[in-house]
Design an enzyme around this catalytic site. Structure first.
Site, PDB file in Angstrom:
ATOM      1  N   HIS A  60     -77.883  -0.544 -39.308  1.00 20.93           N
ATOM      2  CA  HIS A  60     -76.556  -0.582 -39.220  1.00 20.93           C
ATOM      3  C   HIS A  60     -76.207   1.164 -39.718  1.00 20.93           C
ATOM      4  CE1 HIS A  60     -76.275  -4.709 -38.820  1.00 20.93           C
ATOM      5  NE2 HIS A  60     -76.927  -4.881 -40.085  1.00 20.93           N
ATOM      6  N   SER A 108     -75.493  26.795 -25.655  1.00 19.57           N
ATOM      7  CA  SER A 108     -74.039  26.835 -25.493  1.00 19.57           C
ATOM      8  C   SER A 108     -73.691  28.166 -25.023  1.00 19.57           C
ATOM      9  CB  SER A 108     -73.213  26.659 -26.914  1.00 19.57           C
ATOM     10  OG  SER A 108     -71.807  26.967 -26.727  1.00 19.57           O
TER      11      SER A 108
END
Length: 509
Positions: free
Chosen positions: A141, A264
């Site tokens: 989780h 980028s």
């Protein structure tokens, strides 16, 4: 990115050649049982080479006829010649040829997928062995659970991927089969020799046969899509793990970044998880194909061309995506970089809380499991919600300190001492991955190749045959084309090949 070796298998030329191979196998089988003259079978087999056909003519006629196969059959009959061309496609229906041909293509694609799986499993094997004892935080989780090793994480990947490999191998008998039963699968157009024709076609092509050769039965092909969807599911999970571990907040593992790669256009520092993102995207696309594959089973009555077309496009897309996914997995595993120091640092983030289960189990032997859970839970929550360290609170707890001193408590909550069987499992699964890869490679080396047998036939130059067209020529068809079929309209009806409604019935459309 390396070529997966699958997309080109679905080219126009390759699929057309596969259809010619099926037509040739059909003709040889029919000649062998006496359904057509023996010279006709030989002539059809010798002519079944894509280089002899005018594909521009086929493309143009396909546009006007709005039929996926008949223009190819007509052109093939023209190349075979007037004497024997009328025996082309005898008794078969379109799907008999197109589906069986696509199975030949899928067989080659299946081999390529297994080759890629062997490479990926070798990469996983190396990673699992190398990192079998490298501790890291196990997460459930998205939260720290108990410690594992990175090799154990890879062992999970291996377990799933080897299971998918087994599934791919087990479906072969249900997938690699000829569909050769005529219009509805009853062999009516072949007469009493139908089953023998089917068997001989299958032998020529190296395929199996169907108990019921119905055009509405496609579960073997659907199964391939579903198994590839499972491969994609595992690949997507791996991509998600690597994607998150590359985040600066984790910094635990990194996919390889080739020199010159730009992350980028504005931020020079970016090292984006491009391959992991590819896995996530492609996995989603492939898994989504399970729905149309299952939908394609909804034939009404004995056949529905819409369902056939749906599956044909779906399995093509799934197979190509499967190859692209495995290629990226291979590249990632070959160059995966681990930051073991960062893994250790992340293990220490909770200051021992990740070792709470270890302490609870040891304390439980003294006071019972449930009582021990309550004690350690209260201390853990106090540490998590306050400023005090877990170790200090445990030392001050009366119940815990009654059984363990500070050094014993420190030892019990040390994550490196609570790895369970992580190391052994990692090594075991690494060995398993190697064994499966060995099996795949041995099978590829020792299996008798089943090439399109007709391509090995040496033929003389046929002056009547038009040159083969390129893909561009095919796509541009319709412009400056001679659409004449090249078959004399006044010749024998058999040589005209399906120019009348009666002839269409003859060829089983």
């Amino acid at each position: 990115m390396p070529d997966a070796g699958i997309a080109h298998l679905f080219s126009v030329e390759n699929r057309f050649q596969a259809r010619l191979d099926v037509e040739a196998a059909l003709a040889l089988a029919e000649a062998e049982v006496g359904l057509i003259p023996e010279p006709a079978g030989e002539a059809i087999a010798q002519a079944a080479q894509i280089e002899k056909l005018d594909l521009v003519r086929v493309a143009a006629d396909t546009m006007s006829a709005s039929h996926p196969l008949m223009p190819l059959i007509e052109e093939f009959a023209r190349v075979v010649g007037r004497e024997h061309g009328g025996w082309v496609h005898w008794g078969a229906t379109t799907q008999n040829i197109t589906q069986t041909a696509d199975v030949l293509v899928l067989r080659d694609a299946h081999r390529a997928l297994k080759d890629l799986l062997a490479k990926v499993l070798r990469g996983m094997s190396k990673q699992a062995d190398a990192s079998a004892a490298v501790p890291m935080a196990g997460r459930t989780h998205s939260q720290h659970a108990v410690p594992i090793t990175f090799g154990f994480k890879v062992a999970v990947w291996i377990d799933e991927l080897t299971a998918h490999t087994d599934r791919l191998e087990r479906l072969e008998d249900r997938l690699f089969r000829v569909l050769m039963g005529g219009a509805v699968g009853t062999f009516a157009s072949f007469g009493p020799a139908g089953r023998e024709v089917e068997r001989r076609v299958a032998n020529h092509l190296g395929l199996g046969t169907m108990p019921v050769p119905s055009r509405a039965i496609n579960d073997g092909i659907v199964e391939l899509v579903l198994v590839l969807g499972q491969v994609a599911g595992t690949a997507g999970k791996i991509g998600k793990d690597i994607y998150s571990m590359m985040q600066p907040e984790f910094g635990e593992a990194f996919e390889p970044i080739p020199d010159g790669t730009v992350g980028s256009s504005t931020m020079p520092h970016k090292r984006n998880p491009q391959l992991a993102l590819d896995l996530l995207s492609m996995s989603a696309q492939l898994r989504a194909l399970a729905a149309p594959a299952l939908e394609s089973m909804q034939h009404d009555h004995e056949a529905n061309g819409g369902m056939t077309d749906l599956l044909e496009e779906t399995v093509k897309r799934a197979t190509v995506l499967g190859g692209d996914i495995l290629t990226r997995l291979d590249v990632i595993l070959d160059g995966l970089e681990l930051d073991e120091q960062r893994m250790r640092a992340n293990l220490a983030l909770s200051e021992g809380l990740i070792g709470s289960e270890s302490l609870m189990m040891e304390l439980g032997e003294r006071i019972g499991r449930q009582k021990a859970h309550e004690v350690v839970y209260e201390v853990a929550q106090e540490s998590a919600c306050g400023d005090a360290q877990f170790l200090d609170l445990l030392v001050r707890n009366a119940t815990v300190s009654a059984y363990f001193d500070r050094d014993e408590i420190r030892r019990l909550i040390d994550p490196r001492a609570y790895l369970g069987e992580s190391v052994a499992i990692a090594h075991e699964m690494a060995q398993h991955a190697r064994a499966v890869a060995d099996r795949l490679e041995f099978s590829a080396r020792t299996a008798k190749p089943v090439p399109y047998f007709l391509r090995e036939t040496t033929t003389k130059d046929d002056g009547d045959a038009d040159p083969v067209a390129t893909d561009a020529g095919i796509h541009d068809a319709g412009i400056h084309l001679d659409a004449d079929s090249g078959i004399d309209q006044d010749s024998d009806r058999m040589a005209r090949v399906a120019r009348t409604p009666e002839d269409l019935l003859l060829v089983g459309l």
